[in-house]
Scaffold this active site. Structure first.
Site, PDB file in Angstrom:
ATOM      1  N   MET A 234     -26.089  12.919   9.421  1.00 27.79           N
ATOM      2  CA  MET A 234     -25.657  11.893   8.466  1.00 27.79           C
ATOM      3  C   MET A 234     -24.171  11.603   8.584  1.00 27.79           C
ATOM      4  O   MET A 234     -23.643  10.758   7.859  1.00 27.79           O
ATOM      5  CB  MET A 234     -26.020  12.330   7.056  1.00 27.79           C
ATOM      6  CG  MET A 234     -27.523  12.297   6.878  1.00 27.79           C
ATOM      7  SD  MET A 234     -27.992  11.747   5.273  1.00 27.79           S
ATOM      8  CE  MET A 234     -27.598  13.213   4.424  1.00 27.79           C
TER       9      MET A 234
ATOM     10  N   LYS B 128     -21.441  25.042  17.851  1.00 23.31           N
ATOM     11  CA  LYS B 128     -20.251  25.421  17.072  1.00 23.31           C
ATOM     12  C   LYS B 128     -19.496  26.624  17.644  1.00 23.31           C
ATOM     13  O   LYS B 128     -18.272  26.677  17.557  1.00 23.31           O
ATOM     14  CB  LYS B 128     -20.649  25.722  15.622  1.00 23.31           C
ATOM     15  CG  LYS B 128     -21.042  24.477  14.852  1.00 23.31           C
ATOM     16  CD  LYS B 128     -21.287  24.820  13.398  1.00 23.31           C
ATOM     17  CE  LYS B 128     -21.573  23.556  12.612  1.00 23.31           C
ATOM     18  NZ  LYS B 128     -21.547  23.791  11.172  1.00 23.31           N
TER      19      LYS B 128
ATOM     20  N   ASP C 193      -7.052  29.720  11.506  1.00 26.40           N
ATOM     21  CA  ASP C 193      -7.500  31.042  11.027  1.00 26.40           C
ATOM     22  C   ASP C 193      -8.955  31.014  10.596  1.00 26.40           C
ATOM     23  O   ASP C 193      -9.721  31.913  10.893  1.00 26.40           O
ATOM     24  CB  ASP C 193      -6.652  31.483   9.819  1.00 26.40           C
ATOM     25  CG  ASP C 193      -5.239  31.812  10.234  1.00 26.40           C
ATOM     26  OD1 ASP C 193      -5.001  31.990  11.445  1.00 26.40           O
ATOM     27  OD2 ASP C 193      -4.367  31.877   9.340  1.00 26.40           O
TER      28      ASP C 193
ATOM     29  N   ASP D 295     -16.183  23.545   7.389  1.00 30.53           N
ATOM     30  CA  ASP D 295     -17.404  23.818   6.615  1.00 30.53           C
ATOM     31  C   ASP D 295     -17.083  24.591   5.338  1.00 30.53           C
ATOM     32  O   ASP D 295     -17.688  24.360   4.285  1.00 30.53           O
ATOM     33  CB  ASP D 295     -18.403  24.632   7.454  1.00 30.53           C
ATOM     34  CG  ASP D 295     -19.095  23.776   8.507  1.00 30.53           C
ATOM     35  OD1 ASP D 295     -19.166  22.550   8.334  1.00 30.53           O
ATOM     36  OD2 ASP D 295     -19.569  24.349   9.507  1.00 30.53           O
TER      37      ASP D 295
ATOM     38  N   GLY E 172     -28.791  35.581   4.368  1.00 35.40           N
ATOM     39  CA  GLY E 172     -28.739  35.175   5.765  1.00 35.40           C
ATOM     40  C   GLY E 172     -27.477  35.703   6.429  1.00 35.40           C
ATOM     41  O   GLY E 172     -26.490  36.027   5.729  1.00 35.40           O
TER      42      GLY E 172
ATOM     43  N   GLY F  46     -24.711  31.938  11.822  1.00 34.84           N
ATOM     44  CA  GLY F  46     -23.410  31.285  11.871  1.00 34.84           C
ATOM     45  C   GLY F  46     -23.010  30.670  10.538  1.00 34.84           C
ATOM     46  O   GLY F  46     -21.843  30.741  10.139  1.00 34.84           O
TER      47      GLY F  46
ATOM     48  N   ASN G  60     -29.624  40.338   4.562  1.00 33.85           N
ATOM     49  CA  ASN G  60     -30.336  39.781   5.714  1.00 33.85           C
ATOM     50  C   ASN G  60     -31.406  40.748   6.183  1.00 33.85           C
ATOM     51  O   ASN G  60     -31.242  41.956   6.113  1.00 33.85           O
ATOM     52  CB  ASN G  60     -29.354  39.509   6.860  1.00 33.85           C
ATOM     53  CG  ASN G  60     -29.926  38.563   7.891  1.00 33.85           C
ATOM     54  OD1 ASN G  60     -30.486  37.515   7.518  1.00 33.85           O
ATOM     55  ND2 ASN G  60     -29.808  38.886   9.149  1.00 33.85           N
TER      56      ASN G  60
ATOM     57  N   MET H 246     -27.308  25.695   1.230  1.00 36.73           N
ATOM     58  CA  MET H 246     -26.665  24.906   2.281  1.00 36.73           C
ATOM     59  C   MET H 246     -27.627  23.884   2.871  1.00 36.73           C
ATOM     60  O   MET H 246     -27.207  22.916   3.492  1.00 36.73           O
ATOM     61  CB  MET H 246     -26.191  25.831   3.395  1.00 36.73           C
ATOM     62  CG  MET H 246     -25.048  26.712   2.971  1.00 36.73           C
ATOM     63  SD  MET H 246     -24.308  27.407   4.450  1.00 36.73           S
ATOM     64  CE  MET H 246     -23.065  28.398   3.707  1.00 36.73           C
TER      65      MET H 246
ATOM     66  N   TYR I 121     -29.882  20.758   2.849  1.00 34.68           N
ATOM     67  CA  TYR I 121     -29.918  19.563   1.988  1.00 34.68           C
ATOM     68  C   TYR I 121     -31.095  18.636   2.308  1.00 34.68           C
ATOM     69  O   TYR I 121     -31.190  17.537   1.766  1.00 34.68           O
ATOM     70  CB  TYR I 121     -28.584  18.794   2.032  1.00 34.68           C
ATOM     71  CG  TYR I 121     -28.198  18.319   3.404  1.00 34.68           C
ATOM     72  CD1 TYR I 121     -27.342  19.084   4.180  1.00 34.68           C
ATOM     73  CD2 TYR I 121     -28.690  17.126   3.914  1.00 34.68           C
ATOM     74  CE1 TYR I 121     -26.985  18.664   5.447  1.00 34.68           C
ATOM     75  CE2 TYR I 121     -28.341  16.698   5.177  1.00 34.68           C
ATOM     76  CZ  TYR I 121     -27.488  17.479   5.942  1.00 34.68           C
ATOM     77  OH  TYR I 121     -27.137  17.059   7.200  1.00 34.68           O
TER      78      TYR I 121
ATOM     79  N   GLY J 135     -26.479  21.191  -0.964  1.00 35.57           N
ATOM     80  CA  GLY J 135     -25.820  21.155   0.334  1.00 35.57           C
ATOM     81  C   GLY J 135     -25.230  19.808   0.702  1.00 35.57           C
ATOM     82  O   GLY J 135     -24.426  19.716   1.631  1.00 35.57           O
TER      83      GLY J 135
END
Ligand code: ATR
Length: 286
Positions: free
Chosen positions: A20, A70, A86, A111, A137, A140, A161, A226, A228, A249
Protein backbone atom coordinates in the site's frame (compact mmCIF):
# COMPACT_ATOMS: atom_id res chain seq x y z
CA UNK A 1 2.73 15.45 -14.43
CA UNK A 2 6.20 13.94 -14.67
CA UNK A 3 8.72 16.73 -15.29
CA UNK A 4 12.44 16.90 -16.01
CA UNK A 5 13.04 17.25 -12.26
CA UNK A 6 10.69 14.64 -10.86
CA UNK A 7 12.16 12.94 -7.80
CA UNK A 8 11.75 9.18 -7.88
CA UNK A 9 11.46 6.90 -4.87
CA UNK A 10 9.82 3.54 -4.39
CA UNK A 11 9.29 0.32 -2.53
CA UNK A 12 11.06 -2.94 -3.25
CA UNK A 13 9.76 -6.34 -2.21
CA UNK A 14 8.89 -9.80 -3.46
CA UNK A 15 6.02 -9.97 -4.05
CA UNK A 16 5.28 -6.24 -3.95
CA UNK A 17 2.05 -5.80 -5.86
CA UNK A 18 -0.12 -5.72 -2.70
CA UNK A 19 2.02 -3.02 -1.08
CA UNK A 20 0.00 0.00 0.00
CA UNK A 21 3.06 2.26 0.08
CA UNK A 22 2.60 3.59 -3.51
CA UNK A 23 -1.00 4.53 -2.67
CA UNK A 24 0.03 6.37 0.51
CA UNK A 25 3.10 8.19 -0.86
CA UNK A 26 1.50 9.22 -4.15
CA UNK A 27 -1.50 10.72 -2.34
CA UNK A 28 0.88 12.72 -0.15
CA UNK A 29 2.88 13.81 -3.22
CA UNK A 30 -0.22 14.91 -5.07
CA UNK A 31 -1.84 16.67 -2.11
CA UNK A 32 1.43 18.46 -1.27
CA UNK A 33 2.09 19.51 -4.86
CA UNK A 34 5.49 17.77 -4.74
CA UNK A 35 7.20 17.00 -8.05
CA UNK A 36 7.85 13.37 -7.22
CA UNK A 37 6.65 9.86 -7.92
CA UNK A 38 6.71 6.64 -5.87
CA UNK A 39 6.75 3.30 -7.65
CA UNK A 40 7.03 -0.41 -6.80
CA UNK A 41 9.96 -2.64 -7.78
CA UNK A 42 10.12 -6.40 -7.66
CA UNK A 43 13.52 -7.80 -8.56
CA UNK A 44 13.96 -11.60 -8.50
CA UNK A 45 14.23 -13.05 -4.99
CA UNK A 46 17.97 -13.55 -5.39
CA UNK A 47 18.50 -10.27 -7.21
CA UNK A 48 18.16 -7.62 -4.51
CA UNK A 49 21.82 -6.81 -4.19
CA UNK A 50 22.35 -6.37 -7.96
CA UNK A 51 19.20 -4.27 -8.18
CA UNK A 52 20.02 -1.96 -5.28
CA UNK A 53 23.73 -1.64 -6.10
CA UNK A 54 22.73 -0.37 -9.54
CA UNK A 55 20.97 2.56 -7.92
CA UNK A 56 24.06 3.89 -6.16
CA UNK A 57 24.87 7.37 -7.28
CA UNK A 58 21.28 8.48 -6.95
CA UNK A 59 19.54 6.92 -9.97
CA UNK A 60 16.54 7.28 -7.69
CA UNK A 61 16.30 9.11 -4.35
CA UNK A 62 15.61 6.09 -2.21
CA UNK A 63 13.69 2.95 -1.42
CA UNK A 64 11.47 1.51 1.18
CA UNK A 65 12.29 -2.13 1.59
CA UNK A 66 9.83 -4.84 2.47
CA UNK A 67 9.91 -8.63 2.77
CA UNK A 68 12.06 -10.57 2.04
CA UNK A 69 14.82 -8.00 1.54
CA UNK A 70 15.03 -6.10 4.82
CA UNK A 71 18.09 -7.94 6.15
CA UNK A 72 19.86 -7.64 2.80
CA UNK A 73 19.07 -3.92 2.77
CA UNK A 74 21.04 -3.54 5.99
CA UNK A 75 24.04 -5.28 4.38
CA UNK A 76 24.01 -2.80 1.49
CA UNK A 77 25.77 -0.30 3.73
CA UNK A 78 29.17 -1.93 3.59
CA UNK A 79 31.21 0.68 1.72
CA UNK A 80 33.49 3.40 3.13
CA UNK A 81 31.06 6.34 3.07
CA UNK A 82 27.94 4.30 3.82
CA UNK A 83 25.92 4.91 7.00
CA UNK A 84 23.70 2.71 9.16
CA UNK A 85 21.39 4.18 11.81
CA UNK A 86 21.43 2.78 15.36
CA UNK A 87 17.87 1.51 15.06
CA UNK A 88 18.61 -0.33 11.80
CA UNK A 89 21.68 -1.95 13.35
CA UNK A 90 19.77 -2.97 16.49
CA UNK A 91 16.83 -4.22 14.41
CA UNK A 92 19.12 -6.31 12.22
CA UNK A 93 17.14 -4.99 9.25
CA UNK A 94 16.45 -1.85 7.23
CA UNK A 95 13.26 -0.61 5.59
CA UNK A 96 14.73 2.60 4.17
CA UNK A 97 17.68 3.10 1.83
CA UNK A 98 18.78 6.52 0.56
CA UNK A 99 21.09 6.82 -2.44
CA UNK A 100 23.37 9.85 -2.30
CA UNK A 101 24.93 11.42 -5.38
CA UNK A 102 28.47 10.55 -4.24
CA UNK A 103 27.62 6.85 -4.57
CA UNK A 104 27.13 6.21 -0.84
CA UNK A 105 24.03 4.78 0.79
CA UNK A 106 22.33 5.53 4.10
CA UNK A 107 20.20 2.77 5.59
CA UNK A 108 17.65 3.24 8.32
CA UNK A 109 14.65 1.53 9.85
CA UNK A 110 11.46 3.55 10.37
CA UNK A 111 9.25 0.57 11.31
CA UNK A 112 9.88 1.29 14.99
CA UNK A 113 8.80 4.89 14.53
CA UNK A 114 5.67 3.48 12.89
CA UNK A 115 5.00 1.28 15.88
CA UNK A 116 5.35 4.20 18.31
CA UNK A 117 3.17 6.40 16.09
CA UNK A 118 0.43 3.73 16.13
CA UNK A 119 0.52 3.51 19.94
CA UNK A 120 0.56 7.31 20.30
CA UNK A 121 -2.47 7.67 18.00
CA UNK A 122 -4.61 4.80 19.24
CA UNK A 123 -3.55 4.34 22.88
CA UNK A 124 -2.33 7.80 23.91
CA UNK A 125 -2.80 7.15 27.62
CA UNK A 126 -0.36 4.22 27.63
CA UNK A 127 3.00 5.32 29.04
CA UNK A 128 5.47 3.04 27.31
CA UNK A 129 8.40 4.28 29.40
CA UNK A 130 6.99 2.52 32.45
CA UNK A 131 5.37 -0.47 30.75
CA UNK A 132 6.26 -4.12 30.36
CA UNK A 133 5.65 -4.97 26.70
CA UNK A 134 5.07 -8.55 25.57
CA UNK A 135 5.95 -9.37 21.97
CA UNK A 136 4.59 -12.58 20.43
CA UNK A 137 6.94 -13.95 17.78
CA UNK A 138 10.67 -13.72 17.25
CA UNK A 139 11.15 -13.07 13.52
CA UNK A 140 12.39 -9.88 11.90
CA UNK A 141 9.24 -7.93 12.81
CA UNK A 142 9.57 -8.88 16.48
CA UNK A 143 13.24 -7.93 16.62
CA UNK A 144 12.54 -4.54 15.02
CA UNK A 145 9.71 -3.88 17.48
CA UNK A 146 11.84 -4.88 20.48
CA UNK A 147 14.74 -2.70 19.31
CA UNK A 148 12.47 0.33 18.82
CA UNK A 149 10.84 -0.14 22.21
CA UNK A 150 14.18 -0.42 24.04
CA UNK A 151 15.49 2.71 22.27
CA UNK A 152 12.24 4.51 23.20
CA UNK A 153 12.88 3.77 26.89
CA UNK A 154 10.60 0.79 27.53
CA UNK A 155 12.01 -0.77 30.72
CA UNK A 156 11.16 -4.43 30.00
CA UNK A 157 10.28 -6.47 26.92
CA UNK A 158 9.24 -10.13 27.05
CA UNK A 159 9.46 -12.12 23.83
CA UNK A 160 7.27 -15.23 23.61
CA UNK A 161 8.02 -17.64 20.78
CA UNK A 162 7.53 -21.35 20.10
CA UNK A 163 11.20 -21.54 19.05
CA UNK A 164 12.99 -20.36 22.18
CA UNK A 165 16.41 -19.97 20.51
CA UNK A 166 15.05 -17.25 18.21
CA UNK A 167 13.64 -15.30 21.15
CA UNK A 168 16.93 -15.77 23.02
CA UNK A 169 18.93 -14.49 20.09
CA UNK A 170 16.90 -11.24 20.10
CA UNK A 171 17.40 -10.97 23.87
CA UNK A 172 21.15 -11.41 23.56
CA UNK A 173 21.31 -8.82 20.75
CA UNK A 174 19.33 -6.24 22.75
CA UNK A 175 20.53 -6.77 26.32
CA UNK A 176 19.10 -7.59 29.76
CA UNK A 177 15.89 -5.57 29.41
CA UNK A 178 14.69 -8.22 26.95
CA UNK A 179 13.79 -11.71 28.15
CA UNK A 180 12.81 -14.82 26.17
CA UNK A 181 9.92 -17.19 26.90
CA UNK A 182 8.15 -20.14 25.27
CA UNK A 183 4.32 -20.19 25.09
CA UNK A 184 4.04 -22.62 28.04
CA UNK A 185 5.62 -19.90 30.22
CA UNK A 186 3.11 -17.35 28.97
CA UNK A 187 1.54 -16.66 32.36
CA UNK A 188 4.88 -15.49 33.75
CA UNK A 189 5.60 -13.62 30.54
CA UNK A 190 2.25 -11.76 30.56
CA UNK A 191 2.14 -10.89 34.26
CA UNK A 192 1.93 -7.10 34.58
CA UNK A 193 2.00 -6.40 30.82
CA UNK A 194 0.99 -2.88 29.76
CA UNK A 195 0.88 -3.89 26.11
CA UNK A 196 0.93 -7.08 24.03
CA UNK A 197 2.05 -7.00 20.40
CA UNK A 198 1.40 -9.72 17.83
CA UNK A 199 4.54 -9.91 15.70
CA UNK A 200 3.91 -13.46 14.49
CA UNK A 201 2.51 -14.12 11.05
CA UNK A 202 -0.59 -15.69 12.66
CA UNK A 203 -3.84 -13.95 11.72
CA UNK A 204 -2.61 -12.78 8.33
CA UNK A 205 -5.38 -13.09 5.77
CA UNK A 206 -8.05 -13.76 8.39
CA UNK A 207 -6.66 -16.84 10.16
CA UNK A 208 -6.56 -17.54 13.87
CA UNK A 209 -4.18 -15.35 15.89
CA UNK A 210 -1.62 -16.44 18.48
CA UNK A 211 -2.82 -17.90 21.79
CA UNK A 212 -3.16 -15.50 24.73
CA UNK A 213 -3.44 -16.59 28.41
CA UNK A 214 -6.36 -14.23 29.03
CA UNK A 215 -6.56 -15.09 32.76
CA UNK A 216 -3.06 -13.57 33.19
CA UNK A 217 -3.86 -10.33 31.37
CA UNK A 218 -4.89 -7.29 33.40
CA UNK A 219 -7.82 -5.09 32.49
CA UNK A 220 -5.91 -2.09 31.14
CA UNK A 221 -3.54 -4.03 28.85
CA UNK A 222 -3.43 -2.63 25.31
CA UNK A 223 -3.33 -5.08 22.36
CA UNK A 224 -1.52 -4.26 19.14
CA UNK A 225 -1.31 -6.31 15.93
CA UNK A 226 1.28 -5.63 13.24
CA UNK A 227 -0.90 -7.54 10.78
CA UNK A 228 -3.32 -5.16 9.02
CA UNK A 229 -4.96 -7.58 6.55
CA UNK A 230 -7.61 -7.82 7.92
CA UNK A 231 -7.56 -4.60 9.93
CA UNK A 232 -9.36 -6.22 12.84
CA UNK A 233 -7.52 -9.51 13.21
CA UNK A 234 -8.72 -12.47 15.24
CA UNK A 235 -6.16 -11.42 17.92
CA UNK A 236 -7.58 -7.87 18.12
CA UNK A 237 -11.21 -9.04 17.94
CA UNK A 238 -10.68 -11.34 20.95
CA UNK A 239 -8.99 -8.54 22.89
CA UNK A 240 -11.79 -6.11 22.01
CA UNK A 241 -14.44 -8.62 23.13
CA UNK A 242 -12.72 -8.62 26.55
CA UNK A 243 -12.78 -4.82 26.72
CA UNK A 244 -9.12 -4.14 25.86
CA UNK A 245 -7.94 -1.12 23.93
CA UNK A 246 -6.66 -1.99 20.42
CA UNK A 247 -3.93 -0.60 18.19
CA UNK A 248 -3.96 -1.76 14.57
CA UNK A 249 -1.18 -2.29 12.05
CA UNK A 250 -2.41 0.27 9.54
CA UNK A 251 -1.24 3.21 11.65
CA UNK A 252 2.13 1.47 11.96
CA UNK A 253 2.33 1.32 8.15
CA UNK A 254 1.45 5.02 7.89
CA UNK A 255 3.80 5.85 10.77
CA UNK A 256 6.78 4.23 9.02
CA UNK A 257 5.86 5.91 5.71
CA UNK A 258 5.90 9.44 7.18
CA UNK A 259 9.63 9.71 8.00
CA UNK A 260 10.42 7.80 4.78
CA UNK A 261 8.52 10.40 2.74
CA UNK A 262 10.41 13.23 4.43
CA UNK A 263 13.75 11.52 3.76
CA UNK A 264 12.89 11.04 0.05
CA UNK A 265 11.26 14.34 -0.77
CA UNK A 266 12.71 16.76 1.77
CA UNK A 267 9.51 17.82 3.54
CA UNK A 268 7.01 16.04 5.82
CA UNK A 269 3.78 14.77 4.24
CA UNK A 270 0.97 17.28 4.15
CA UNK A 271 -1.69 16.72 6.82
CA UNK A 272 -4.33 17.79 4.29
CA UNK A 273 -4.91 14.27 3.02
CA UNK A 274 -6.34 11.46 5.15
CA UNK A 275 -4.20 8.56 3.97
CA UNK A 276 -5.66 6.26 6.63
CA UNK A 277 -9.12 6.64 5.11
CA UNK A 278 -7.69 6.09 1.62
CA UNK A 279 -5.77 2.98 2.71
CA UNK A 280 -8.83 1.69 4.58
CA UNK A 281 -10.96 2.04 1.46
CA UNK A 282 -8.37 0.06 -0.49
CA UNK A 283 -8.20 -2.64 2.21
CA UNK A 284 -11.96 -2.97 2.29
CA UNK A 285 -12.21 -3.15 -1.50
CA UNK A 286 -9.48 -5.83 -1.76
P1 ATR B 1 8.81 -11.65 9.99
O1 ATR B 1 10.16 -11.42 9.37
O2 ATR B 1 7.68 -10.97 9.30
O3 ATR B 1 8.82 -11.40 11.45
P2 ATR B 1 9.23 -14.49 10.25
O4 ATR B 1 10.68 -14.23 10.47
O5 ATR B 1 8.81 -15.58 9.32
O6 ATR B 1 8.48 -13.20 9.74
O7 ATR B 1 8.60 -14.74 11.70
C1 ATR B 1 7.32 -15.25 11.88
C2 ATR B 1 7.06 -15.47 13.38
O8 ATR B 1 5.76 -16.05 13.51
C3 ATR B 1 8.05 -16.41 14.05
O9 ATR B 1 8.25 -15.98 15.38
C4 ATR B 1 7.31 -17.74 14.03
O10 ATR B 1 7.65 -18.63 15.05
P3 ATR B 1 9.00 -19.55 14.96
O11 ATR B 1 10.14 -18.63 15.20
O12 ATR B 1 8.83 -20.54 16.03
O13 ATR B 1 8.99 -20.13 13.58
C5 ATR B 1 5.89 -17.27 14.24
N1 ATR B 1 4.94 -18.26 13.76
C6 ATR B 1 4.62 -18.53 12.47
N2 ATR B 1 3.72 -19.53 12.40
C7 ATR B 1 3.45 -19.90 13.68
C8 ATR B 1 2.60 -20.88 14.28
N3 ATR B 1 1.81 -21.68 13.55
N4 ATR B 1 2.59 -20.98 15.64
C9 ATR B 1 3.38 -20.18 16.39
N5 ATR B 1 4.21 -19.24 15.89
C10 ATR B 1 4.24 -19.10 14.56
Amino acid sequence: MISGQTLVAGVVGWPVRHSMSPLIHNHWLQAGGVDGVYVAFSPPKDGFSAFASGLRGGAIRGLNVTLPFKEQALSLASGAGDQVSDIARLSGAANLVLFDSDGSVRVDNTDGEGLLYAFARQAPSLNLTSALVVILGAGGAARGAAAALILAGVPRVHIVNRTLEKAQSIASALGPKVQAFVPTQAEAAFDGAGAVINATSLGLGGGEGPAVPWQSVSEGTVFMDMVYRPLETDFLAKAKARGHQMVDGLDMLIGQARPSFEAFFGAPPTPSVDVRAIALAQLTAA
